[in-house]
Design a protein around this motif. Structure first.
Motif, PDB file in Angstrom:
ATOM      1  N   VAL A  90       0.855  -1.181   0.000  1.00  0.00           N
ATOM      2  CA  VAL A  90       0.000   0.000   0.000  1.00  0.00           C
ATOM      3  C   VAL A  90       0.889   1.227   0.000  1.00  0.00           C
ATOM      4  O   VAL A  90       1.921   1.250   0.670  1.00  0.00           O
ATOM      5  N   ARG A  91       0.522   2.226  -0.783  1.00  0.00           N
ATOM      6  CA  ARG A  91       1.266   3.474  -0.707  1.00  0.00           C
ATOM      7  C   ARG A  91       0.296   4.642  -0.608  1.00  0.00           C
ATOM      8  O   ARG A  91      -0.873   4.545  -1.010  1.00  0.00           O
ATOM      9  N   ARG A  92       0.803   5.757  -0.092  1.00  0.00           N
ATOM     10  CA  ARG A  92      -0.008   6.965  -0.007  1.00  0.00           C
ATOM     11  C   ARG A  92       0.525   7.930  -1.035  1.00  0.00           C
ATOM     12  O   ARG A  92       1.695   8.321  -0.988  1.00  0.00           O
ATOM     13  N   THR A  93      -0.317   8.303  -1.986  1.00  0.00           N
ATOM     14  CA  THR A  93       0.169   9.085  -3.122  1.00  0.00           C
ATOM     15  C   THR A  93       0.052  10.583  -2.886  1.00  0.00           C
ATOM     16  O   THR A  93       0.701  11.367  -3.553  1.00  0.00           O
ATOM     17  N   THR A  94      -0.817  10.994  -1.958  1.00  0.00           N
ATOM     18  CA  THR A  94      -0.979  12.415  -1.673  1.00  0.00           C
ATOM     19  C   THR A  94      -1.041  12.588  -0.165  1.00  0.00           C
ATOM     20  O   THR A  94      -1.018  11.616   0.582  1.00  0.00           O
ATOM     21  N   ASN A  95      -1.152  13.830   0.294  1.00  0.00           N
ATOM     22  CA  ASN A  95      -1.372  14.043   1.716  1.00  0.00           C
ATOM     23  C   ASN A  95      -2.843  14.167   2.049  1.00  0.00           C
ATOM     24  O   ASN A  95      -3.227  14.652   3.094  1.00  0.00           O
ATOM     25  N   GLY A  96      -3.666  13.717   1.107  1.00  0.00           N
ATOM     26  CA  GLY A  96      -5.097  13.730   1.371  1.00  0.00           C
ATOM     27  C   GLY A  96      -5.712  15.051   0.999  1.00  0.00           C
ATOM     28  O   GLY A  96      -5.081  15.919   0.389  1.00  0.00           O
ATOM     29  N   THR A  97      -6.974  15.164   1.345  1.00  0.00           N
ATOM     30  CA  THR A  97      -7.738  16.350   0.959  1.00  0.00           C
ATOM     31  C   THR A  97      -7.629  17.422   2.022  1.00  0.00           C
ATOM     32  O   THR A  97      -7.353  17.127   3.170  1.00  0.00           O
TER      33      THR A  97
END
Lengths: 217, 217
Positions: B210-217
């Protein structure tokens, strides 16, 4: 039901090499294979081993047909399922390392397939641990997050699908931490072998891990 | 059926702190809680939150009774199950972090309890993710390999047991790698929230992470 059980003869279970020697890995892989063949047979299935290299029936310990095919996994499975589908109404593919599968869980897989083109049981971590396909247009892809790809392939082909919600089919044994499930829930040769080798459950700070207390027998 | 859902208000999901900030962990824990309350209700259950500190119904987003008890988990569950058992014929305990549980899987738990003193669903890693107890002599112990201890306690007390073989009940979300199951199989608020935060499945060398591509909204 014809049930294809893919088995890697050459280099079995390399991700266990930190805790098991080469001969132990081979013995453990064969114990898991034998367990799953027994579960399939007890559930009324008709298993065949799909091996990537020749293997003696004596090594397996039970008289089951062996198909040898050194093609990559997806191609080998796809070819032999398609071939078997010309002869029969549905073909199962069940992985050889489902060490806590029981006849009852395999039976649920078979039963789920009765009214659908594809019955499919996800593995932990995105794999496809077991399925039954009735339709030769289904496209196999065992690479990566195969459960997602298989569900998408079925959707695109307009196939009816039933997911089989089974913990015992979801567990496959790739890494040492997976031994915890085998030690806690396994009832067959694989569980017995790990216990003989000295593996046991350890709990620390409320979390469960596995340790090896001896070098085995 | 009365269904107790234990929920840690104070420090939710600390083992996710490498990938989620404190407010994100709180929002994610509440999303999972809301999902499981919905699944229990849809399956015909009557949920109550067992919280270790006061929590506003508005935070949960649904009008469900809240029992506040800051005793350790096992003692709190044991006390409130025993109390509820004096009023009704069976009480369920379902963990709040079963992010891929569905009404169908909860329904299987309830159905399994019809003819036995204890219906129990193991979690990956030795936990007890869901159970229904009909007999007040059952001894709870949620520490360590609780599935093993609960099965032993039932055996010693002479209780009849049915194990519920469910992948969707076996997955609980404690660590970042568990997000893979949520992203692959989740259908509720928890899955939606992770996607909003930018988490996605990554496959490399045939393995899933799993990766996180952004810092979210």
């Amino acid at each position: 039901m014809r049930t294809i059980v893919p088995f890697g003869v050459a280099e079995p279970k390399t991700r266990l090499e930190s805790v098991l020697g080469p001969e132990e890995r081979r013995t453990f892989a064969l114990a898991m294979l034998r367990d799953i063949l027994d579960a399939v047979t007890t559930a009324g299935g008709d298993p065949a081993i799909l091996a990537d290299a020749p293997i003696e029936t004596e090594a397996v310990g039970v008289d089951v047909p062996v198909i040898v095919d050194d093609a990559p996994l997806t191609a080998a499975i796809s070819g032999h399922v398609t071939e078997a589908l010309t002869e029969t109404g549905g073909v199962a593919v069940v992985m050889a390392d489902l060490a806590i599968a029981t006849p009852a869980s395999i039976d649920r897989l078979f039963a789920a397939s009765a009214d659908v083109d594809l019955a499919i049981a996800p593995g932990i971590g995105g794999g496809t641990n077991a399925l039954v396909v009735q339709d030769p247009t289904f496209t196999f892809d065992y690479h990566g997050a195969s459960i997602r790809d298989h569900l998408a392939a079925a959707r695109e082909a307009g196939l009816s699908v039933e997911e089989v919600d089974s913990f015992r089919l979801a567990v496959d044994v790739d890494e040492p931490i997976d031994f915890a499930e085998v030690l806690l829930h396994g009832q067959g040769r694989a569980a017995t072998y790990l216990r003989e080798l000295g593996f046991e459950i350890e709990t620390q700070d409320g979390r469960v891990s596995v340790r090896r207390t001896t070098n085995g027998t």
